[in-house]
Design a protein around this motif. Structure first.
Motif, PDB file in Angstrom:
ATOM      1  N   VAL A 138       0.845  -1.199   0.000  1.00 56.87           N
ATOM      2  CA  VAL A 138       0.000   0.000   0.000  1.00 56.87           C
ATOM      3  C   VAL A 138       0.877   1.243   0.000  1.00 56.87           C
ATOM      4  N   GLN A 139       1.940   1.220   0.783  1.00 57.95           N
ATOM      5  CA  GLN A 139       2.867   2.352   0.776  1.00 57.95           C
ATOM      6  C   GLN A 139       3.479   2.557  -0.603  1.00 57.95           C
ATOM      7  N   ARG A 140       3.825   1.459  -1.277  1.00 62.35           N
ATOM      8  CA  ARG A 140       4.387   1.555  -2.632  1.00 62.35           C
ATOM      9  C   ARG A 140       3.413   2.270  -3.562  1.00 62.35           C
ATOM     10  N   MET A 141       2.148   1.904  -3.507  1.00 55.29           N
ATOM     11  CA  MET A 141       1.162   2.515  -4.394  1.00 55.29           C
ATOM     12  C   MET A 141       0.963   3.988  -4.070  1.00 55.29           C
ATOM     13  N   LEU A 142       0.838   4.311  -2.788  1.00 59.90           N
ATOM     14  CA  LEU A 142       0.638   5.706  -2.404  1.00 59.90           C
ATOM     15  C   LEU A 142       1.858   6.564  -2.736  1.00 59.90           C
ATOM     16  N   MET A 143       3.046   6.020  -2.521  1.00 62.51           N
ATOM     17  CA  MET A 143       4.263   6.765  -2.842  1.00 62.51           C
ATOM     18  C   MET A 143       4.398   6.976  -4.347  1.00 62.51           C
ATOM     19  N   THR A 144       4.033   5.980  -5.140  1.00 59.91           N
ATOM     20  CA  THR A 144       4.089   6.129  -6.592  1.00 59.91           C
ATOM     21  C   THR A 144       3.151   7.245  -7.045  1.00 59.91           C
ATOM     22  N   MET A 145       1.944   7.251  -6.517  1.00 55.68           N
ATOM     23  CA  MET A 145       0.980   8.301  -6.856  1.00 55.68           C
ATOM     24  C   MET A 145       1.535   9.675  -6.504  1.00 55.68           C
ATOM     25  N   ARG A 146       2.056   9.789  -5.299  1.00 52.17           N
ATOM     26  CA  ARG A 146       2.542  11.090  -4.843  1.00 52.17           C
ATOM     27  C   ARG A 146       3.764  11.545  -5.648  1.00 52.17           C
ATOM     28  N   ALA A 147       4.664  10.622  -5.948  1.00 49.50           N
ATOM     29  CA  ALA A 147       5.864  10.980  -6.706  1.00 49.50           C
ATOM     30  C   ALA A 147       5.501  11.435  -8.117  1.00 49.50           C
ATOM     31  N   TYR A 148       4.528  10.766  -8.749  1.00 46.97           N
ATOM     32  CA  TYR A 148       4.058  11.195 -10.068  1.00 46.97           C
ATOM     33  C   TYR A 148       3.427  12.595  -9.987  1.00 46.97           C
ATOM     34  N   ASN A 149       2.546  12.777  -9.014  1.00 46.78           N
ATOM     35  CA  ASN A 149       1.830  14.052  -8.915  1.00 46.78           C
ATOM     36  C   ASN A 149       2.774  15.225  -8.693  1.00 46.78           C
ATOM     37  N   GLU A 150       3.688  15.080  -7.745  1.00 47.65           N
ATOM     38  CA  GLU A 150       4.566  16.201  -7.404  1.00 47.65           C
ATOM     39  C   GLU A 150       5.646  16.413  -8.467  1.00 47.65           C
ATOM     40  N   GLY A 151       6.070  15.341  -9.125  1.00 48.93           N
ATOM     41  CA  GLY A 151       7.000  15.503 -10.238  1.00 48.93           C
ATOM     42  C   GLY A 151       6.350  16.216 -11.399  1.00 48.93           C
ATOM     43  N   GLY A 152       5.107  15.824 -11.730  1.00 50.71           N
ATOM     44  CA  GLY A 152       4.382  16.497 -12.813  1.00 50.71           C
ATOM     45  C   GLY A 152       4.095  17.949 -12.487  1.00 50.71           C
ATOM     46  N   ARG A 153       3.750  18.206 -11.239  1.00 52.72           N
ATOM     47  CA  ARG A 153       3.461  19.590 -10.831  1.00 52.72           C
ATOM     48  C   ARG A 153       4.695  20.468 -11.041  1.00 52.72           C
ATOM     49  N   ALA A 154       5.853  19.967 -10.689  1.00 45.84           N
ATOM     50  CA  ALA A 154       7.079  20.747 -10.868  1.00 45.84           C
ATOM     51  C   ALA A 154       7.331  21.051 -12.336  1.00 45.84           C
ATOM     52  N   LEU A 155       7.160  20.048 -13.197  1.00 49.84           N
ATOM     53  CA  LEU A 155       7.386  20.272 -14.625  1.00 49.84           C
ATOM     54  C   LEU A 155       6.365  21.254 -15.190  1.00 49.84           C
ATOM     55  N   ALA A 156       5.105  21.121 -14.794  1.00 51.48           N
ATOM     56  CA  ALA A 156       4.072  22.027 -15.301  1.00 51.48           C
ATOM     57  C   ALA A 156       4.357  23.472 -14.908  1.00 51.48           C
ATOM     58  N   LEU A 157       4.776  23.689 -13.669  1.00 50.60           N
ATOM     59  CA  LEU A 157       5.056  25.056 -13.221  1.00 50.60           C
ATOM     60  C   LEU A 157       6.296  25.618 -13.905  1.00 50.60           C
ATOM     61  N   TRP A 158       7.297  24.773 -14.126  1.00 49.29           N
ATOM     62  CA  TRP A 158       8.467  25.245 -14.869  1.00 49.29           C
ATOM     63  C   TRP A 158       8.063  25.637 -16.292  1.00 49.29           C
ATOM     64  N   MET A 159       7.211  24.824 -16.914  1.00 49.96           N
ATOM     65  CA  MET A 159       6.727  25.176 -18.251  1.00 49.96           C
ATOM     66  C   MET A 159       5.951  26.488 -18.216  1.00 49.96           C
ATOM     67  N   GLY A 160       5.259  26.754 -17.122  1.00 49.31           N
ATOM     68  CA  GLY A 160       4.578  28.036 -16.986  1.00 49.31           C
ATOM     69  C   GLY A 160       5.553  29.204 -17.013  1.00 49.31           C
ATOM     70  N   THR A 161       6.708  29.036 -16.374  1.00 48.69           N
ATOM     71  CA  THR A 161       7.710  30.108 -16.410  1.00 48.69           C
ATOM     72  C   THR A 161       8.297  30.266 -17.814  1.00 48.69           C
ATOM     73  N   LEU A 162       8.411  29.166 -18.544  1.00 49.02           N
ATOM     74  CA  LEU A 162       8.874  29.248 -19.935  1.00 49.02           C
ATOM     75  C   LEU A 162       7.860  29.982 -20.800  1.00 49.02           C
ATOM     76  N   LEU A 163       6.561  29.744 -20.551  1.00 50.47           N
ATOM     77  CA  LEU A 163       5.524  30.481 -21.271  1.00 50.47           C
ATOM     78  C   LEU A 163       5.624  31.972 -20.988  1.00 50.47           C
ATOM     79  N   ASP A 164       5.870  32.315 -19.742  1.00 53.24           N
ATOM     80  CA  ASP A 164       6.038  33.726 -19.395  1.00 53.24           C
ATOM     81  C   ASP A 164       7.243  34.327 -20.106  1.00 53.24           C
ATOM     82  N   ALA A 165       8.340  33.589 -20.157  1.00 54.37           N
ATOM     83  CA  ALA A 165       9.542  34.092 -20.837  1.00 54.37           C
ATOM     84  C   ALA A 165       9.298  34.254 -22.329  1.00 54.37           C
ATOM     85  N   ALA A 166       8.574  33.308 -22.919  1.00 52.65           N
ATOM     86  CA  ALA A 166       8.320  33.365 -24.360  1.00 52.65           C
ATOM     87  C   ALA A 166       7.357  34.487 -24.726  1.00 52.65           C
ATOM     88  N   HIS A 167       6.400  34.785 -23.835  1.00 51.00           N
ATOM     89  CA  HIS A 167       5.370  35.775 -24.147  1.00 51.00           C
ATOM     90  C   HIS A 167       5.719  37.175 -23.665  1.00 51.00           C
TER      91      HIS A 167
END
Length: 586
Positions: A341-370
């Motif tokens: 159960v810990q493996r499943m919950l940790m996998t979910m959390r690691a995916y979510n927080e990793g994706g969140r970081a990439l999405a926010l970084w892409m947001g800063t790239l959008l700001d730089a481009a625009h």
């Protein structure tokens, strides 16, 4: 189940890691965003999502949209929620201040959009399409169109929709048949049928602004003959009041496995009046402005739903008692003590927080481009966004679906029934892997247009930055892990490039593998950066402790997947054969 926005993570990523207020001031020369304003906006958005949108998520799914006599009625509470959403200014957050927008960073909008998707995905789609239409019109519309339509779109008084797909033409837009005939007054009469149109008809707003792809009478064949038109549901008078109903109508709505509170429409245009956006026969180029906005938005849908699924699963795992932990004297312990159960919950959390970081970084790239003034930096941001967008759309939504599926598994039988609500996340998440270009198409775009077409130049820039982080990282274990994963990426990249001259079969067959390899590597790279920020933090803050634990889990359990994906890509490069089509016949 009430969604709770992960405010602390947004604050850490935007302020401590990305340093958004400082970068925004350097980029725009404006001090209109500081830490206190950023916190206030995030907190208000989280409150709105938790108190207004989350309570109508399940009821909206159960009720769905109603179609009667050409009119679509959204579920109970949606119209009132939209009114509050619009009046609170959430639709105008990043818009051009010249037309009523607030001009705040796109990176901040990325965070808020994830919250809305997590709280109520169907509701968010109406906002997302309106945002995409606004971005496209801002970039390609003439002054008359912008002054007429942008203020109402930004205020949320009117909504937007994107009309691309036709019954015979989905991904292959070169096959579309919708026609546009010029009128004497500078407008066009547009006729055809569009399907799968999100928000094509609804009762949230008085007007819906459709962006429609169609062909002019002299249009060449294929994608080079496509033009883009603005077609309002209700025509607008010269004094900007609403006039006659336009000849664009909903023929039916789809009955779907998920996002049931989002109207998915068949739209019939019978000589509907429209206006050209941009230049004739260059509509696809203009529409890609909207499509790229939507692709990042749909990518974020995967993160938002993954976060909701994780919240449900984590709360259940703490409460549900089943089985005993090792050496426990209890009759039964909460299932969260069990390793799987810990493996499943940790996998979910690691995916979510990793994706969140990439999405926010892409947001800063959008700001730089625009918003940037340095043309070189704008070009570099654009190039990196072009590479990252298909990765984000495909990897976010694949791992987001996986996270939701794991959520069901954590709950077991209770996950499969409706009571806890996690099964809805699976149904809502599944479409994100399909619309705005299937994930297979995203992978082909990544490998074909973003890697092979420029001989891997941007991919090599990204690889260099990852290796720079690895070289300077204070943690030797992370330094080595990043180097190994970066080498896997390089070998896979070289295999794709070296085999490109032999034909497209190897690249096509391994494109999804490469997209996933890229995603795992980039997540690992961004996790490593977050640890660099926390390196000297010796506090006993639970947030910091949990961030380190999740990062360590990602390094041990998920980042090594680059190795197996590399083996698939490089090994397959040696001998590629194509079965005859009869092989697949039933």
């Amino acid at each position: 189940m009430t969604y709770k926005a992960p405010l602390r993570d947004y604050q850490f990523l935007l302020k401590d890691w990305l340093k958004l207020p400082e970068k925004w001031q350097a980029l725009t020369g404006s001090a209109d965003l500081d830490d206190s304003l950023l916190d206030a906006v995030l907190e208000e958005a989280g409150k709105f999502c938790g108190e207004v949108l989350s309570p109508i998520n399940r009821s909206g799914d159960e009720e769905g949209c109603h179609f009667e006599n050409g009119v679509v009625r959204t579920p109970k509470g949606f119209k009132e929620a939209w009114k509050q959403f619009a009046e609170s200014g959430w639709q105008s957050l990043c818009g051009d201040p010249n037309y009523g927008g607030q001009g705040l960073p796109r990176a901040l909008h990325v965070a808020i959009e994830e919250m809305i998707y997590g709280a109520n995905t169907s509701f968010c789609l109406y906002s997302s399409l309106t945002n995409g239409a606004t971005e496209c019109l801002s970039a390609h519309g003439d002054d008359a169109l912008k002054s007429t339509y942008l203020p109402k779109l930004l205020s949320g008084e009117w909504a937007g929709a994107m009309c691309l797909t036709e019954p015979h033409a989905g991904t292959d837009l070169g096959l579309l048949k919708t026609k546009a005939a010029p009128n004497n007054d500078g407008s066009y009469s547009i006729s055809g049928t569009k399907i799968f149109i999100t928000g094509g008809e609804h009762d949230l707003t008085d007007n819906i602004i459709h962006l429609v792809l169609a062909r002019l009478p002299d249009a060449p064949e294929g994608t080079k003959g496509i033009s883009l038109f603005l077609v309002p549901k209700v025509l607008v008078n010269s004094d900007l009041s609403l006039g006659e109903r336009n000849a664009i109508h909903c023929g039916s709505i789809e009955h779907k496995m998920g996002i049931k509170a989002s109207s998915t429409c068949v739209m019939n245009l019978d000589g509907a009046k429209g206006w050209l956006i941009g230049k004739p026969h260059q509509g696809l180029r203009a529409m890609f402005t909207m499509m790229n906005v939507e692709r990042l938005s749909i990518a974020i849908q995967g993160i938002g739903l993954g976060e909701l699924a994780w919240q449900i699963a984590a709360r259940y795992a703490v409460e549900r008692k089943q089985g005993r932990a090792e050496q426990s004297e209890n009759t039964a312990d909460p299932i969260i003590v069990h390793g799987d159960v810990q493996r499943m919950l940790m996998t979910m959390r690691a995916y979510n927080e990793g994706g969140r970081a990439l999405a926010l970084w892409m947001g800063t790239l959008l700001d730089a481009a625009h918003r940037g003034n340095d043309e070189k930096q704008k070009a570099e941001a654009d190039a990196m966004l072009a590479l990252l967008t298909p990765i984000a759309k495909g990897f976010f939504t694949d791992t987001g679906f996986d996270a939701c599926n794991l959520g069901v598994q954590v709950l077991g039988g209770h996950g499969y029934v409706r009571e806890w609500g996690v099964e809805q996340t699976v149904r809502d998440a599944r479409i994100a892997q399909i619309y705005e270009g299937t994930n297979g198409v995203q992978a082909l775009d990544l490998v074909g247009r973003k890697v092979i077409a420029n001989k891997g130049e941007t991919a090599k820039v990204l690889l260099h930055e990852i290796r720079e982080t690895a070289h300077d990282h204070p943690d030797l274990i992370w330094r080595d892990a990043l180097k190994v994963a970066a080498n896997d990426f390089e070998q896979a990249l070289n295999a794709l490039l070296s085999n490109a001259e032999k034909g497209g079969h190897h690249a096509n067959a391994n494109a999804v593998h490469f997209m996933h390899l890229s995603g795992y590597l980039i997540y690992g790279w961004l996790w490593a950066q977050q640890l660099q920020v926390l390196h000297n933090n010796v506090s006993d803050d639970p947030f910091v402790r949990n961030k380190r634990i999740t990062a360590d889990f990602y390094r041990r359990q998920l980042l090594p997947r680059t190795a197996s994906l590399k083996v698939l890509i490089v090994g397959d490069a040696c001998d590629w054969t194509i079965p005859d089509t009869e092989y697949y016949a039933v």
